[in-house]
Design a protein around this motif. Structure first.
Motif, PDB file in Angstrom:
ATOM      1  N   ASN A 155       0.872  -1.170   0.000  1.00 59.04           N
ATOM      2  CA  ASN A 155       0.000   0.000   0.000  1.00 59.04           C
ATOM      3  C   ASN A 155       0.909   1.219   0.000  1.00 59.04           C
ATOM      4  O   ASN A 155       1.765   1.372   0.875  1.00 59.04           O
ATOM      5  N   ILE A 156       0.705   2.077  -1.003  1.00 58.05           N
ATOM      6  CA  ILE A 156       1.600   3.214  -1.213  1.00 58.05           C
ATOM      7  C   ILE A 156       1.647   4.145   0.001  1.00 58.05           C
ATOM      8  O   ILE A 156       2.616   4.857   0.218  1.00 58.05           O
ATOM      9  N   ASN A 157       0.595   4.106   0.831  1.00 55.59           N
ATOM     10  CA  ASN A 157       0.546   4.998   1.994  1.00 55.59           C
ATOM     11  C   ASN A 157       1.197   4.425   3.255  1.00 55.59           C
ATOM     12  O   ASN A 157       1.232   5.086   4.281  1.00 55.59           O
ATOM     13  N   GLU A 158       1.678   3.202   3.166  1.00 55.09           N
ATOM     14  CA  GLU A 158       2.297   2.604   4.344  1.00 55.09           C
ATOM     15  C   GLU A 158       3.814   2.754   4.314  1.00 55.09           C
ATOM     16  O   GLU A 158       4.433   2.654   3.262  1.00 55.09           O
ATOM     17  N   GLN A 159       4.383   2.952   5.511  1.00 56.17           N
ATOM     18  CA  GLN A 159       5.826   3.136   5.647  1.00 56.17           C
ATOM     19  C   GLN A 159       6.619   1.920   5.144  1.00 56.17           C
ATOM     20  O   GLN A 159       7.652   2.054   4.496  1.00 56.17           O
ATOM     21  N   ARG A 160       6.084   0.714   5.423  1.00 60.39           N
ATOM     22  CA  ARG A 160       6.855  -0.502   5.115  1.00 60.39           C
ATOM     23  C   ARG A 160       7.023  -0.754   3.617  1.00 60.39           C
ATOM     24  O   ARG A 160       7.734  -1.666   3.205  1.00 60.39           O
ATOM     25  N   ILE A 161       6.347   0.064   2.798  1.00 62.17           N
ATOM     26  CA  ILE A 161       6.437  -0.177   1.348  1.00 62.17           C
ATOM     27  C   ILE A 161       7.879  -0.071   0.839  1.00 62.17           C
ATOM     28  O   ILE A 161       8.292  -0.825  -0.053  1.00 62.17           O
ATOM     29  N   ASN A 162       8.676   0.827   1.413  1.00 64.33           N
ATOM     30  CA  ASN A 162      10.056   0.980   0.941  1.00 64.33           C
ATOM     31  C   ASN A 162      10.848  -0.311   1.134  1.00 64.33           C
ATOM     32  O   ASN A 162      11.580  -0.737   0.246  1.00 64.33           O
ATOM     33  N   LYS A 163      10.660  -0.916   2.292  1.00 65.45           N
ATOM     34  CA  LYS A 163      11.360  -2.171   2.576  1.00 65.45           C
ATOM     35  C   LYS A 163      10.865  -3.272   1.631  1.00 65.45           C
ATOM     36  O   LYS A 163      11.654  -4.042   1.074  1.00 65.45           O
ATOM     37  N   GLN A 164       9.550  -3.318   1.423  1.00 67.58           N
ATOM     38  CA  GLN A 164       8.978  -4.354   0.558  1.00 67.58           C
ATOM     39  C   GLN A 164       9.493  -4.239  -0.875  1.00 67.58           C
ATOM     40  O   GLN A 164       9.914  -5.220  -1.490  1.00 67.58           O
ATOM     41  N   LEU A 165       9.475  -2.999  -1.392  1.00 65.82           N
ATOM     42  CA  LEU A 165       9.884  -2.818  -2.786  1.00 65.82           C
ATOM     43  C   LEU A 165      11.398  -2.968  -2.950  1.00 65.82           C
ATOM     44  O   LEU A 165      11.869  -3.363  -4.016  1.00 65.82           O
ATOM     45  N   THR A 166      12.151  -2.677  -1.892  1.00 71.56           N
ATOM     46  CA  THR A 166      13.593  -2.927  -1.937  1.00 71.56           C
ATOM     47  C   THR A 166      13.873  -4.421  -2.025  1.00 71.56           C
ATOM     48  O   THR A 166      14.748  -4.862  -2.779  1.00 71.56           O
ATOM     49  N   GLU A 167      13.095  -5.201  -1.288  1.00 74.14           N
ATOM     50  CA  GLU A 167      13.233  -6.664  -1.388  1.00 74.14           C
ATOM     51  C   GLU A 167      12.920  -7.145  -2.809  1.00 74.14           C
ATOM     52  O   GLU A 167      13.644  -7.967  -3.375  1.00 74.14           O
ATOM     53  N   ALA A 168      11.844  -6.599  -3.378  1.00 73.42           N
ATOM     54  CA  ALA A 168      11.457  -7.001  -4.734  1.00 73.42           C
ATOM     55  C   ALA A 168      12.554  -6.614  -5.734  1.00 73.42           C
ATOM     56  O   ALA A 168      12.944  -7.418  -6.590  1.00 73.42           O
ATOM     57  N   ALA A 169      13.057  -5.374  -5.614  1.00 75.01           N
ATOM     58  CA  ALA A 169      14.103  -4.901  -6.527  1.00 75.01           C
ATOM     59  C   ALA A 169      15.385  -5.713  -6.369  1.00 75.01           C
ATOM     60  O   ALA A 169      16.088  -5.987  -7.353  1.00 75.01           O
ATOM     61  N   THR A 170      15.677  -6.133  -5.124  1.00 78.12           N
ATOM     62  CA  THR A 170      16.882  -6.934  -4.878  1.00 78.12           C
ATOM     63  C   THR A 170      16.791  -8.283  -5.583  1.00 78.12           C
ATOM     64  O   THR A 170      17.764  -8.755  -6.178  1.00 78.12           O
ATOM     65  N   LEU A 171      15.595  -8.881  -5.555  1.00 79.01           N
ATOM     66  CA  LEU A 171      15.414 -10.149  -6.287  1.00 79.01           C
ATOM     67  C   LEU A 171      15.677  -9.940  -7.782  1.00 79.01           C
ATOM     68  O   LEU A 171      16.330 -10.759  -8.422  1.00 79.01           O
ATOM     69  N   LEU A 172      15.175  -8.829  -8.324  1.00 79.45           N
ATOM     70  CA  LEU A 172      15.412  -8.535  -9.749  1.00 79.45           C
ATOM     71  C   LEU A 172      16.916  -8.413 -10.025  1.00 79.45           C
ATOM     72  O   LEU A 172      17.424  -8.985 -10.991  1.00 79.45           O
ATOM     73  N   LEU A 173      17.617  -7.689  -9.147  1.00 83.41           N
ATOM     74  CA  LEU A 173      19.061  -7.486  -9.343  1.00 83.41           C
ATOM     75  C   LEU A 173      19.831  -8.801  -9.213  1.00 83.41           C
ATOM     76  O   LEU A 173      20.918  -8.947  -9.769  1.00 83.41           O
ATOM     77  N   ARG A 174      19.257  -9.757  -8.481  1.00 84.55           N
ATOM     78  CA  ARG A 174      19.901 -11.073  -8.350  1.00 84.55           C
ATOM     79  C   ARG A 174      19.561 -12.004  -9.509  1.00 84.55           C
ATOM     80  O   ARG A 174      19.880 -13.185  -9.478  1.00 84.55           O
ATOM     81  N   GLY A 175      18.813 -11.500 -10.498  1.00 81.24           N
ATOM     82  CA  GLY A 175      18.518 -12.340 -11.668  1.00 81.24           C
ATOM     83  C   GLY A 175      17.275 -13.191 -11.515  1.00 81.24           C
ATOM     84  O   GLY A 175      17.085 -14.166 -12.248  1.00 81.24           O
ATOM     85  N   GLU A 176      16.388 -12.785 -10.575  1.00 76.29           N
ATOM     86  CA  GLU A 176      15.140 -13.532 -10.382  1.00 76.29           C
ATOM     87  C   GLU A 176      13.971 -12.803 -11.046  1.00 76.29           C
ATOM     88  O   GLU A 176      14.085 -11.634 -11.412  1.00 76.29           O
ATOM     89  N   THR A 177      12.827 -13.498 -11.167  1.00 80.82           N
ATOM     90  CA  THR A 177      11.632 -12.907 -11.774  1.00 80.82           C
ATOM     91  C   THR A 177      10.666 -12.410 -10.694  1.00 80.82           C
ATOM     92  O   THR A 177      10.422 -13.113  -9.712  1.00 80.82           O
ATOM     93  N   VAL A 178      10.143 -11.210 -10.888  1.00 86.79           N
ATOM     94  CA  VAL A 178       9.178 -10.639  -9.941  1.00 86.79           C
ATOM     95  C   VAL A 178       8.013 -10.028 -10.724  1.00 86.79           C
ATOM     96  O   VAL A 178       8.223  -9.246 -11.652  1.00 86.79           O
ATOM     97  N   ALA A 179       6.793 -10.387 -10.345  1.00 85.81           N
ATOM     98  CA  ALA A 179       5.607  -9.795 -10.966  1.00 85.81           C
ATOM     99  C   ALA A 179       5.201  -8.548 -10.194  1.00 85.81           C
ATOM    100  O   ALA A 179       5.269  -8.525  -8.959  1.00 85.81           O
TER     101      ALA A 179
END
Ligand code: TXA
Ligand code: MG
Length: 337
Positions: A7-31
């Motif tokens: 949820n864009i209004n929640e603080q934890r979104i930065n941590k969540q999207l950083t995790e998602a982006a990290t998976l992408l940078l590691r060569g994994e697939t994320v929807a």
């Protein structure tokens, strides 16, 4: 498959999207969600990562992917010199539901473009997609996040249904806005050519740069499409679909005839017609064309849960987003009456 409800209004979104982006940078697939449909992303500069997209979707190898970027500079970084009108299009429509086919400069992996010298690039207009792209800071190859041949996903549960266990992550931010995919426009020639109608209409584009062409295959089945993906059977619901052009009483008559053969029929219609029709199951496409686009893929997926033998759907005027809606319905239909 790792799942984040964001949820864009929640603080934890930065941590969540950083995790998602990290998976992408590691060569994994994320929807992740875009303003059109959910996309299945992978690092576009990493051939092995991109290969995982093709595997998860069961996508034919000769069908190129769209590279998603957050800024115009990142777009410029992956393409060669392009026609002047492209700057006007970017200025007017990006971020937004439009994909430019441009000469590639080879930054992206060869399997992104399926070996073509051109590359599809777009800047999605969705805060979550943009944030992931900014954090990862790489071009992200992303087709629609459905199994190849199925309707595209306008909700996270569609992605889950099709790809759970086959992908590394899914970012769920609720339903997408536009509901049908981006307009794909070939900008490699002096006059641009629309290869796939989508979120930005032909007339909106022409208002900015003057006349553009439509790929002849969009109106003539004997022509070979210039976008490799447009030649495949697409958007097929699990239940056969008939597209019926005509007034509501013609629709009702067809539904009656099929039901008399002992078959169960579901109807996919705008709200105003639903009450006028007698069938075995109903799905409302909403009140107007933008709602129809938004609800279309959910509608195509809906009836498989309803023990239905046939879906009957109405046709729509081919203006504005109606061009994209009718393009998808024609591809989904087993019969057009
Ligand atoms: O809205 C969208 O565009 C979504 C979201 C996730 O961004 N993506 C999407 O991707 O619809 P996909 O892969 O399902 O469709 C991409 C279309 C295909 O028909 C493909 O053949 C065409 O774009 N395409 C991609 N690169 C191309 C190229 N270099 N030349 C011609 N067609 C290309
Ligand atoms: Mg697709």
């Amino acid at each position: 498959t790792k799942y984040w409800k964001v949820n864009i209004n929640e603080q934890r979104i930065n941590k969540q999207l950083t995790e998602a982006a990290t998976l992408l940078l590691r060569g994994e697939t994320v929807a992740f969600p875009t303003e059109t449909v959910y996309g299945l992303g992978a690092d576009a500069t990493n051939e092995k990562a991109v290969k995982k997209i093709f595997q998860a979707k069961g996508r034919p190898q000769d069908n190129p992917l769209i590279a998603h970027v957050a800024t115009k500079q990142q777009l410029v970084d992956i393409v060669d010199k392009y026609n002047e009108y492209v700057d006007k299009l970017i200025e007017a429509f990006s971020p937004g539901p439009i994909t430019y086919i441009l000469p590639s400069n080879g930054t992206c992996a060869a399997n992104v473009t399926a070996g073509l010298s051109s590359i599809g690039v777009r800047i999605p207009d969705h805060p979550i997609a943009l944030k992931i792209l900014q954090i990862a800071n790489i071009p992200v190859a992303a087709p629609s996040a459905n199994l190849s041949g199925k309707p595209s996903p306008s909700k996270a549960n569609h992605v889950w249904e099709d790809l759970q266990g086959k992908i590394a992550g899914l970012v769920d931010a609720g339903p997408t806005g536009v509901g049908v995919e981006s307009t794909v426009i070939d900008c490699t020639g002096p006059i641009p050519v629309i290869l796939r109608p989508g979120g930005i209409s032909k007339s909106e584009i022409e208002a900015v740069i003057g006349p553009v062409q439509m790929d002849p295959s969009l109106h003539n089945d004997s022509e070979k499409p210039k976008a490799p993906g447009m030649k495949y059977t697409h958007y097929s619901p699990e239940v056969p679909l008939w597209l019926v052009d005509g007034p509501v009483d013609k629709l009702q008559q067809i539904v009656c005839e099929v039901r008399e053969q002992g078959k169960r029929v579901g109807v996919l219609l705008q709200n105003k017609y639903l009450e006028q029709i007698e069938a075995d199951a109903y799905f409302s496409l909403g009140e107007n064309m933008s709602e129809v686009a938004m609800n279309l893929y959910e509608g195509l997926r809906h009836f498989k849960k309803e023990n239905i033998d046939l879906i009957v759907c109405e046709t729509f005027p081919e203006i504005g987003i109606g061009q994209a809606v009718m393009n998808r319905l024609r591809k989904a239909a087993s019969k057009i009456i």
